[in-house]
Design a protein around this motif. Sequence first.
Motif, PDB file in Angstrom:
ATOM      1  N   ILE A  80       0.829  -0.916   0.105  1.00  0.00           N
ATOM      2  CA  ILE A  80       0.150  -0.301  -0.157  1.00  0.00           C
ATOM      3  C   ILE A  80       0.741   1.280   0.147  1.00  0.00           C
ATOM      4  O   ILE A  80       0.294   2.506  -0.867  1.00  0.00           O
ATOM      5  CB  ILE A  80      -0.641  -0.042   1.128  1.00  0.00           C
ATOM      6  CG1 ILE A  80      -2.335  -1.061   0.758  1.00  0.00           C
ATOM      7  CG2 ILE A  80      -1.984   1.253   1.228  1.00  0.00           C
ATOM      8  CD1 ILE A  80      -2.408  -0.821   0.436  1.00  0.00           C
ATOM      9  N   GLY A  81       1.992   1.580   0.969  1.00  0.00           N
ATOM     10  CA  GLY A  81       2.528   2.529   1.162  1.00  0.00           C
ATOM     11  C   GLY A  81       3.286   3.387  -0.571  1.00  0.00           C
ATOM     12  O   GLY A  81       3.167   4.380  -0.989  1.00  0.00           O
ATOM     13  N   PRO A  82       3.969   2.151  -1.475  1.00  0.00           N
ATOM     14  CA  PRO A  82       3.872   2.394  -2.900  1.00  0.00           C
ATOM     15  C   PRO A  82       2.622   2.536  -3.562  1.00  0.00           C
ATOM     16  O   PRO A  82       3.119   3.737  -4.289  1.00  0.00           O
ATOM     17  CB  PRO A  82       5.436   0.872  -3.421  1.00  0.00           C
ATOM     18  CG  PRO A  82       5.550  -0.044  -1.808  1.00  0.00           C
ATOM     19  CD  PRO A  82       4.151   0.729  -1.536  1.00  0.00           C
ATOM     20  N   LEU A  83       2.032   1.779  -3.768  1.00  0.00           N
ATOM     21  CA  LEU A  83       1.066   2.215  -3.981  1.00  0.00           C
ATOM     22  C   LEU A  83       0.359   3.378  -3.891  1.00  0.00           C
ATOM     23  O   LEU A  83      -0.350   4.379  -4.921  1.00  0.00           O
ATOM     24  CB  LEU A  83      -0.332   1.476  -4.112  1.00  0.00           C
ATOM     25  CG  LEU A  83       0.445   0.228  -5.028  1.00  0.00           C
ATOM     26  CD1 LEU A  83      -1.271  -1.101  -4.405  1.00  0.00           C
ATOM     27  CD2 LEU A  83       0.601   0.105  -6.012  1.00  0.00           C
ATOM     28  N   SER A  84       0.614   4.041  -3.256  1.00  0.00           N
ATOM     29  CA  SER A  84      -0.158   5.435  -2.272  1.00  0.00           C
ATOM     30  C   SER A  84       0.023   6.578  -3.326  1.00  0.00           C
ATOM     31  O   SER A  84      -0.433   7.833  -3.169  1.00  0.00           O
ATOM     32  CB  SER A  84      -0.048   5.403  -0.598  1.00  0.00           C
ATOM     33  OG  SER A  84       1.309   5.976  -0.863  1.00  0.00           O
ATOM     34  N   ASN A  85       1.487   6.221  -3.828  1.00  0.00           N
ATOM     35  CA  ASN A  85       1.547   7.818  -4.544  1.00  0.00           C
ATOM     36  C   ASN A  85       1.214   7.638  -5.809  1.00  0.00           C
ATOM     37  O   ASN A  85       1.297   8.859  -6.051  1.00  0.00           O
ATOM     38  CB  ASN A  85       3.427   7.077  -5.451  1.00  0.00           C
ATOM     39  CG  ASN A  85       4.339   7.265  -4.320  1.00  0.00           C
ATOM     40  OD1 ASN A  85       4.918   8.385  -4.359  1.00  0.00           O
ATOM     41  ND2 ASN A  85       4.788   5.741  -3.989  1.00  0.00           N
ATOM     42  N   LEU A  86       0.241   6.801  -6.282  1.00  0.00           N
ATOM     43  CA  LEU A  86      -0.279   6.561  -7.661  1.00  0.00           C
ATOM     44  C   LEU A  86      -1.335   7.628  -6.908  1.00  0.00           C
ATOM     45  O   LEU A  86      -2.283   8.560  -7.978  1.00  0.00           O
ATOM     46  CB  LEU A  86      -1.201   5.296  -7.811  1.00  0.00           C
ATOM     47  CG  LEU A  86       0.224   4.129  -8.919  1.00  0.00           C
ATOM     48  CD1 LEU A  86      -0.837   3.106  -8.583  1.00  0.00           C
ATOM     49  CD2 LEU A  86      -0.038   5.285  -9.358  1.00  0.00           C
ATOM     50  N   PHE A  87      -1.963   7.260  -5.715  1.00  0.00           N
ATOM     51  CA  PHE A  87      -3.602   8.549  -5.298  1.00  0.00           C
ATOM     52  C   PHE A  87      -2.957  10.102  -5.383  1.00  0.00           C
ATOM     53  O   PHE A  87      -3.605  10.998  -5.141  1.00  0.00           O
ATOM     54  CB  PHE A  87      -4.137   7.492  -3.730  1.00  0.00           C
ATOM     55  CG  PHE A  87      -4.196   6.483  -5.060  1.00  0.00           C
ATOM     56  CD1 PHE A  87      -6.297   6.198  -4.351  1.00  0.00           C
ATOM     57  CD2 PHE A  87      -4.118   5.073  -4.340  1.00  0.00           C
ATOM     58  CE1 PHE A  87      -6.748   4.696  -5.266  1.00  0.00           C
ATOM     59  CE2 PHE A  87      -4.487   4.119  -4.774  1.00  0.00           C
ATOM     60  CZ  PHE A  87      -5.724   4.328  -4.428  1.00  0.00           C
ATOM     61  N   PHE A  88      -1.452   9.718  -4.604  1.00  0.00           N
ATOM     62  CA  PHE A  88      -0.965  10.963  -3.931  1.00  0.00           C
ATOM     63  C   PHE A  88      -0.940  12.059  -5.338  1.00  0.00           C
ATOM     64  O   PHE A  88      -1.479  13.455  -5.424  1.00  0.00           O
ATOM     65  CB  PHE A  88      -0.145  11.597  -3.838  1.00  0.00           C
ATOM     66  CG  PHE A  88      -0.322  10.818  -1.457  1.00  0.00           C
ATOM     67  CD1 PHE A  88      -0.935  11.533  -1.446  1.00  0.00           C
ATOM     68  CD2 PHE A  88      -0.301  10.354  -1.196  1.00  0.00           C
ATOM     69  CE1 PHE A  88      -1.612  11.935  -0.152  1.00  0.00           C
ATOM     70  CE2 PHE A  88       0.001   9.233  -0.090  1.00  0.00           C
ATOM     71  CZ  PHE A  88      -1.308  10.687   0.534  1.00  0.00           C
ATOM     72  N   PHE A  89      -0.038  11.541  -6.449  1.00  0.00           N
ATOM     73  CA  PHE A  89       0.192  12.296  -7.813  1.00  0.00           C
ATOM     74  C   PHE A  89      -1.172  12.142  -8.346  1.00  0.00           C
ATOM     75  O   PHE A  89      -1.538  13.388  -9.030  1.00  0.00           O
ATOM     76  CB  PHE A  89       1.210  11.634  -8.485  1.00  0.00           C
ATOM     77  CG  PHE A  89       1.677  11.971  -9.645  1.00  0.00           C
ATOM     78  CD1 PHE A  89       2.282  13.008  -9.301  1.00  0.00           C
ATOM     79  CD2 PHE A  89       1.122  11.864 -10.734  1.00  0.00           C
ATOM     80  CE1 PHE A  89       3.454  14.042 -10.519  1.00  0.00           C
ATOM     81  CE2 PHE A  89       1.909  12.274 -11.933  1.00  0.00           C
ATOM     82  CZ  PHE A  89       3.027  13.920 -11.917  1.00  0.00           C
ATOM     83  N   GLU A  90      -1.563  12.054  -8.821  1.00  0.00           N
ATOM     84  CA  GLU A  90      -3.324  11.971 -10.091  1.00  0.00           C
ATOM     85  C   GLU A  90      -4.146  13.219  -8.948  1.00  0.00           C
ATOM     86  O   GLU A  90      -4.642  14.327  -9.693  1.00  0.00           O
ATOM     87  CB  GLU A  90      -4.120  10.709  -9.549  1.00  0.00           C
ATOM     88  CG  GLU A  90      -5.153  11.146 -10.290  1.00  0.00           C
ATOM     89  CD  GLU A  90      -6.341  10.300 -10.774  1.00  0.00           C
ATOM     90  OE1 GLU A  90      -7.228  10.522 -10.931  1.00  0.00           O
ATOM     91  OE2 GLU A  90      -5.553   8.830  -9.565  1.00  0.00           O
ATOM     92  N   GLU A  91      -3.830  13.164  -7.061  1.00  0.00           N
ATOM     93  CA  GLU A  91      -4.621  14.302  -7.075  1.00  0.00           C
ATOM     94  C   GLU A  91      -3.982  15.665  -6.621  1.00  0.00           C
ATOM     95  O   GLU A  91      -4.697  16.608  -6.859  1.00  0.00           O
ATOM     96  CB  GLU A  91      -5.306  14.196  -5.248  1.00  0.00           C
ATOM     97  CG  GLU A  91      -6.776  14.866  -4.770  1.00  0.00           C
ATOM     98  CD  GLU A  91      -6.843  14.527  -3.890  1.00  0.00           C
ATOM     99  OE1 GLU A  91      -7.284  14.805  -3.042  1.00  0.00           O
ATOM    100  OE2 GLU A  91      -7.871  12.808  -3.971  1.00  0.00           O
ATOM    101  N   THR A  92      -2.541  15.459  -6.168  1.00  0.00           N
ATOM    102  CA  THR A  92      -2.114  16.559  -6.355  1.00  0.00           C
ATOM    103  C   THR A  92      -1.188  17.176  -7.079  1.00  0.00           C
ATOM    104  O   THR A  92      -0.602  18.266  -7.196  1.00  0.00           O
ATOM    105  CB  THR A  92      -1.441  16.382  -4.656  1.00  0.00           C
ATOM    106  OG1 THR A  92      -0.500  15.523  -4.524  1.00  0.00           O
ATOM    107  CG2 THR A  92      -2.102  15.864  -2.999  1.00  0.00           C
ATOM    108  N   GLY A  93      -0.419  15.723  -7.684  1.00  0.00           N
ATOM    109  CA  GLY A  93       1.037  16.007  -8.375  1.00  0.00           C
ATOM    110  C   GLY A  93       1.779  16.028  -7.588  1.00  0.00           C
ATOM    111  O   GLY A  93       3.012  16.455  -8.548  1.00  0.00           O
ATOM    112  N   SER A  94       2.336  15.637  -6.598  1.00  0.00           N
ATOM    113  CA  SER A  94       2.932  15.720  -6.056  1.00  0.00           C
ATOM    114  C   SER A  94       2.860  13.724  -5.561  1.00  0.00           C
ATOM    115  O   SER A  94       1.843  13.416  -5.019  1.00  0.00           O
ATOM    116  CB  SER A  94       3.517  16.148  -4.778  1.00  0.00           C
ATOM    117  OG  SER A  94       3.313  17.106  -5.609  1.00  0.00           O
TER     118      SER A  94
END
Length: 536
Positions: free
Chosen positions: A304-318
């Motif tokens: 989940i930790g690595p996959l969270s990057n997909l969620f954060f980047f899609e919404e915040t661009g970071s």
Amino acid sequence: MLGNTIALLVYLFIISFFGFLGYRHTKTSTDYLLGGRQIHPMIMALSYGATFISTSAIVGFGGAAGTLGMGLLWLTFLNILLGIFIAFVVFGKRTRRMGYSLDAHTFPELLGNRFDSKFIQGFAGVVIFLFMPIYTAAVLKGGTDFIQTHFGISYEISLLFFAAVVALYVWMGGLKGVMYTDAFQGGIMFLGMIFLIIYTYSKLGGVTSAHDQLTHLFDNPDVQEQTAGLVKGGFAGWTSMPKTGSPTWWSLITTIIMGVGIGVLAQPPLVVRFMTVKSNRELNRAVVSGGIFILVTTGVAYIIGPLSNLFFFEETGSIATIAAGGNDKIIPMFIKNYVPGWFGVIFFLALVAAAMSTLSSQFHAMGTAVGRDVYEKAMNKKGNTILITKTGILVAILISVTLAYLANQLDTSMQIIATGTAMFFGLCAASFLPAYISALFIRTISKEAIIAGMVTGFVVGIFWIFFIHEKEASSLQLCMALFNKTSLVKETGLAKLAMVDPIVVALPSSVIATTIGALVKKCTLSQQHLDKCFKA
């Protein structure tokens, strides 16, 4: 918010009930220290797993995986191989049998009685009491970070509330209360992590799709700009191992995977669990359930930790560590922002359960180290062991809370929870593992050899932590205060040693010192004592 409050009150009522149940069934020192040696195998397995897997694993190492990638899954493999299979089958049975024969109630007492040495028991007790608060503070910070994020209240209030609840049922119920609540909390953790992995993969279109997206995310120009510092350190993407020999590789392999994966074999609260069951059959029955529990709880967090990057980047661009505001915030912010609100309540309870189950065992271990190992046995003082132990628990809680408060003042980009956990696990391995293995499997080794190994491993480990390994030395500041540099080897021909974790040097040093001691000094223990130690 009302639903969260109701769920929390119900949860607190249940663990209070289990704490009271432990209190009602605690009549003797053996009950308080070892649960009467009559704990059910399922309770023991869940308690072992829940003690092992804390917010350090879920929040701390899950956040580290969010930054470093899925290479942390090797830690799950090592946890199952060493922490469950080898620990239960190879170490657990001999520990249970020897502990019963020698009437040992704690891990230091097992070593002390095995080698007929008050110094060994006292030294181990002091190490546990003085340095386990580092690990405990890391767990406290993980739980507090989640409470703060979930409820939007201050870190200080969250910390005090959290510590007070755990302290209450540990102080009242002894190990029985701890293990009853551990089993309940372990069940919550297991179900919560199962749902989380299913939900996350479903939102990303399945396992294959999710991993493909994460692999290609690293190719995004914006992501490459944000990860430039990580790449310079050896980072190669969230689905790849870091570049071999790089600082990130050394951190992942030696500090996280080796430090925790090997150190688990010599964790005092976990060793004690083997002495709480009445036969080897209970240990055999606990292997499968313990392995599945570790696989789910740690494996899910490190995915989940690595996959969270997909969620954060899609919404915040970071990427996650930037969007969340630090490694230790990744999992709490992911749960708050990207899972259904009703599950946030459940996962909140799972995280609280993870932290409480580990903290209760840590506080209990530190209290017994003072009351049983140092005061009663090493110092040969007479008094109420349970009262002294409870006093030790309260002192340990105060120290741990102070360290957790100070940890929150450090740089948020640091992997504080994961680093604190790995540091203590590694120190335990260096100080205790050769002695523990020798106690169980080498019949005629001398106590002088054990003392030499324990002291050498501890001294080398502490020296490396404070003066060589830059990751810890730069935070602890002692090297800077004395020598005006973050590591003694920095800017020298040995600069690469600053990346090497203490366990890589301290554990072999302990083994060598133990071996030399065994060659120099022969065992003087009586045949009768040895027969008692290795009674079939």
